[in-house]
Design a protein around this motif. Structure first.
Motif, PDB file in Angstrom:
ATOM      1  N   UNK A  25       4.677 -13.048   7.501  1.00  0.00           N
ATOM      2  CA  UNK A  25       5.963 -13.471   6.670  1.00  0.00           C
ATOM      3  C   UNK A  25       6.694 -11.956   6.572  1.00  0.00           C
ATOM      4  N   UNK A  26       5.685 -11.018   5.783  1.00  0.00           N
ATOM      5  CA  UNK A  26       6.177  -9.613   5.407  1.00  0.00           C
ATOM      6  C   UNK A  26       6.566  -8.818   6.541  1.00  0.00           C
ATOM      7  N   UNK A  27       5.878  -9.022   7.568  1.00  0.00           N
ATOM      8  CA  UNK A  27       5.957  -8.161   8.762  1.00  0.00           C
ATOM      9  C   UNK A  27       7.395  -8.766   9.579  1.00  0.00           C
ATOM     10  N   UNK A  28       7.704  -9.928   9.430  1.00  0.00           N
ATOM     11  CA  UNK A  28       8.884 -10.641   9.940  1.00  0.00           C
ATOM     12  C   UNK A  28      10.006 -10.265   9.223  1.00  0.00           C
ATOM     13  N   UNK A  29      10.055 -10.003   7.834  1.00  0.00           N
ATOM     14  CA  UNK A  29      11.122  -9.363   7.214  1.00  0.00           C
ATOM     15  C   UNK A  29      11.410  -8.091   7.480  1.00  0.00           C
ATOM     16  N   UNK A  30      10.279  -7.445   7.492  1.00  0.00           N
ATOM     17  CA  UNK A  30      10.367  -6.216   7.803  1.00  0.00           C
ATOM     18  C   UNK A  30      11.092  -5.825   9.029  1.00  0.00           C
ATOM     19  N   UNK A  31      10.622  -6.608  10.213  1.00  0.00           N
ATOM     20  CA  UNK A  31      11.157  -6.493  11.622  1.00  0.00           C
ATOM     21  C   UNK A  31      12.970  -6.714  11.401  1.00  0.00           C
ATOM     22  N   UNK A 121       6.714  -0.867   3.953  1.00  0.00           N
ATOM     23  CA  UNK A 121       5.607  -0.522   3.097  1.00  0.00           C
ATOM     24  C   UNK A 121       5.046  -1.601   2.698  1.00  0.00           C
ATOM     25  N   UNK A 122       5.866  -2.787   2.460  1.00  0.00           N
ATOM     26  CA  UNK A 122       5.066  -4.026   1.832  1.00  0.00           C
ATOM     27  C   UNK A 122       4.136  -4.626   2.857  1.00  0.00           C
ATOM     28  N   UNK A 123       4.908  -4.630   4.062  1.00  0.00           N
ATOM     29  CA  UNK A 123       4.258  -5.231   4.999  1.00  0.00           C
ATOM     30  C   UNK A 123       2.682  -4.531   5.459  1.00  0.00           C
ATOM     31  N   UNK A 124       2.970  -2.948   5.576  1.00  0.00           N
ATOM     32  CA  UNK A 124       1.771  -2.284   5.919  1.00  0.00           C
ATOM     33  C   UNK A 124       0.758  -2.480   4.956  1.00  0.00           C
ATOM     34  N   UNK A 125       1.120  -2.612   3.530  1.00  0.00           N
ATOM     35  CA  UNK A 125       0.136  -2.755   2.302  1.00  0.00           C
ATOM     36  C   UNK A 125      -0.640  -4.216   2.637  1.00  0.00           C
ATOM     37  N   UNK A 126      -0.015  -5.519   2.927  1.00  0.00           N
ATOM     38  CA  UNK A 126      -0.524  -6.524   3.287  1.00  0.00           C
ATOM     39  C   UNK A 126      -1.535  -6.454   4.472  1.00  0.00           C
ATOM     40  N   UNK A 127      -1.211  -5.821   5.407  1.00  0.00           N
ATOM     41  CA  UNK A 127      -1.770  -5.664   6.762  1.00  0.00           C
ATOM     42  C   UNK A 127      -3.007  -4.785   6.356  1.00  0.00           C
ATOM     43  N   UNK A 135     -11.322 -10.952   2.190  1.00  0.00           N
ATOM     44  CA  UNK A 135     -12.214 -11.759   1.530  1.00  0.00           C
ATOM     45  C   UNK A 135     -12.605 -11.128   0.164  1.00  0.00           C
ATOM     46  N   UNK A 136     -12.814  -9.941   0.125  1.00  0.00           N
ATOM     47  CA  UNK A 136     -13.317  -9.277  -1.060  1.00  0.00           C
ATOM     48  C   UNK A 136     -12.367  -9.152  -2.264  1.00  0.00           C
ATOM     49  N   UNK A 137     -11.164  -9.560  -2.073  1.00  0.00           N
ATOM     50  CA  UNK A 137     -10.313  -9.218  -3.035  1.00  0.00           C
ATOM     51  C   UNK A 137      -9.848 -10.534  -4.021  1.00  0.00           C
ATOM     52  N   UNK A 138      -9.005 -10.173  -4.848  1.00  0.00           N
ATOM     53  CA  UNK A 138      -8.906 -11.525  -5.621  1.00  0.00           C
ATOM     54  C   UNK A 138      -7.536 -11.936  -5.348  1.00  0.00           C
ATOM     55  N   UNK A 139      -7.476 -13.494  -5.480  1.00  0.00           N
ATOM     56  CA  UNK A 139      -6.336 -13.958  -4.847  1.00  0.00           C
ATOM     57  C   UNK A 139      -4.949 -13.766  -5.945  1.00  0.00           C
ATOM     58  N   UNK A 140      -5.540 -13.523  -7.116  1.00  0.00           N
ATOM     59  CA  UNK A 140      -4.291 -13.361  -8.188  1.00  0.00           C
ATOM     60  C   UNK A 140      -3.640 -11.933  -7.657  1.00  0.00           C
ATOM     61  N   UNK A 141      -4.560 -11.230  -7.327  1.00  0.00           N
ATOM     62  CA  UNK A 141      -4.100  -9.558  -7.090  1.00  0.00           C
ATOM     63  C   UNK A 141      -3.363  -9.595  -5.767  1.00  0.00           C
ATOM     64  N   UNK A 142      -3.568 -10.328  -4.810  1.00  0.00           N
ATOM     65  CA  UNK A 142      -2.737 -10.363  -3.575  1.00  0.00           C
ATOM     66  C   UNK A 142      -1.259 -11.059  -3.848  1.00  0.00           C
ATOM     67  N   UNK A 143      -1.355 -12.046  -4.433  1.00  0.00           N
ATOM     68  CA  UNK A 143      -0.153 -12.780  -5.144  1.00  0.00           C
ATOM     69  C   UNK A 143       0.905 -11.938  -5.696  1.00  0.00           C
ATOM     70  N   UNK A 144       0.277 -11.252  -6.768  1.00  0.00           N
ATOM     71  CA  UNK A 144       0.945 -10.248  -7.338  1.00  0.00           C
ATOM     72  C   UNK A 144       1.723  -9.271  -6.639  1.00  0.00           C
ATOM     73  N   UNK A 145       0.924  -8.428  -5.679  1.00  0.00           N
ATOM     74  CA  UNK A 145       1.238  -7.457  -4.799  1.00  0.00           C
ATOM     75  C   UNK A 145       2.501  -7.910  -3.866  1.00  0.00           C
ATOM     76  N   UNK A 146       2.119  -8.971  -3.321  1.00  0.00           N
ATOM     77  CA  UNK A 146       3.375  -9.726  -2.382  1.00  0.00           C
ATOM     78  C   UNK A 146       4.481  -9.904  -3.153  1.00  0.00           C
ATOM     79  N   UNK A 147       4.291 -10.526  -4.278  1.00  0.00           N
ATOM     80  CA  UNK A 147       5.453 -10.854  -5.026  1.00  0.00           C
ATOM     81  C   UNK A 147       6.314  -9.835  -5.410  1.00  0.00           C
ATOM     82  N   UNK A 148       5.736  -8.679  -5.789  1.00  0.00           N
ATOM     83  CA  UNK A 148       6.430  -7.260  -6.163  1.00  0.00           C
ATOM     84  C   UNK A 148       7.421  -6.817  -5.081  1.00  0.00           C
ATOM     85  N   UNK A 149       6.752  -6.961  -3.989  1.00  0.00           N
ATOM     86  CA  UNK A 149       7.323  -6.198  -2.615  1.00  0.00           C
ATOM     87  C   UNK A 149       8.613  -7.367  -2.546  1.00  0.00           C
TER      88      UNK A 149
END
Length: 269
Positions: A25-31, A121-127, A135-149
């Protein structure tokens, strides 16, 4: 232990699939953002080429302007096709392209560039997170980062399009103004204020370079029944009043992101 390990693996795979969807979704928005930027550049170069063709007798200059316009059009077409191939809806792309092609100034291009850069930049971070083992990252952190972008993009678009605000005059009166904020060729955040007079037959425009934003009116006590904020300019502090808290939050958030974006991008200019 084996059951717990298998359960953890299944959970990790589910979370990874969720992250893959978010990344797409982030890559799509960037495109789509880049496609809009490319369309704006193509429109400006086409306008410039038309002007050169009609005002210049230099064949080499005319040929160069035509070649540049053709190249910009090709790049824009490719970006639009890429966005469509990634799954973007035709109506979504059309809306972004139509909005982008009405740009007329370097400031408009700078603002679109800043928004596209943020999306990339947001798409690159998620990628990167996905490739490095999500799998080693916390779900809460990923949601927070994506939401910020996503919030940054929405805020930038809001202040770029602008809207109606009540502006406090030097005499203490409140007048409606059409307000928007953009980034000019010098990477400065510029406030554009427009007001109509004599039943709309005369439009007055004013521009200010913005250096800061205030969540309240400086020197004024907080009033729960009124929503206001201020911007600091080279001339003076300008006070605005909003209708709702949500609207005020959007203006302040968008301005803060634009000022931050200006500071970050100015380092590379």
């Amino acid at each position: 232990m084996r059951g717990r390990t298998m359960g953890r693996w299944i959970k990790d795979q589910k979370e990874r699939r969720k992250h893959e969807v978010r990344t797409h979704i982030a890559q799509l928005h960037a495109a789509v953002s880049v496609a809009g930027l490319a369309a704006a550049v193509a429109a400006l170069t086409a306008t410039s080429a038309t002007s050169v063709n009609s005002n210049s007798n230099n064949k080499e200059e005319t040929w160069c302007s035509k070649a540049l316009a053709s190249a910009a059009s090709l790049v824009a077409s490719h970006c639009i096709e890429l966005a469509e191939d990634m799954g973007a809806e035709h109506e979504q792309i059309l809306a972004v392209v139509n909005s982008a092609t009405i740009t007329r100034t370097n400031g408009d291009i700078m603002t679109l560039t800043a928004a596209a850069a943020t999306a990339l930049r947001g798409a690159a971070t998620l990628r990167s997170r996905l490739q490095n083992g999500f799998a080693t990252l916390a779900l809460g952190d990923e949601n927070n980062d994506e939401g910020k972008e996503l919030n940054v993009l929405a805020a930038l678009n809001f202040v770029f399009k602008g809207g109606q605000l009540l502006k406090l005059t030097r005499k203490g009166d409140l007048h409606w103004k059409q307000v928007s904020f953009k980034v000019n060729a010098k990477w400065q955040v510029v406030a554009k204020l427009k007001s109509k007079h004599i039943a709309g037959t005369f439009t007055k425009k004013k521009k200010y370079v913005v250096s800061g934003v205030y969540v309240e009116w400086p020197g004024r006590e907080t009033d729960e029944d009124r929503q206001y904020f201020g911007i600091e300019t080279s001339e003076r502090i300008i006070h605005f009043e909003c209708i709702t808290k949500e609207e005020k939050h959007k203006w302040i958030e968008g301005l803060q992101h634009m000022l931050n974006c200006r500071a970050n991008m100015a380092r590379f200019s």
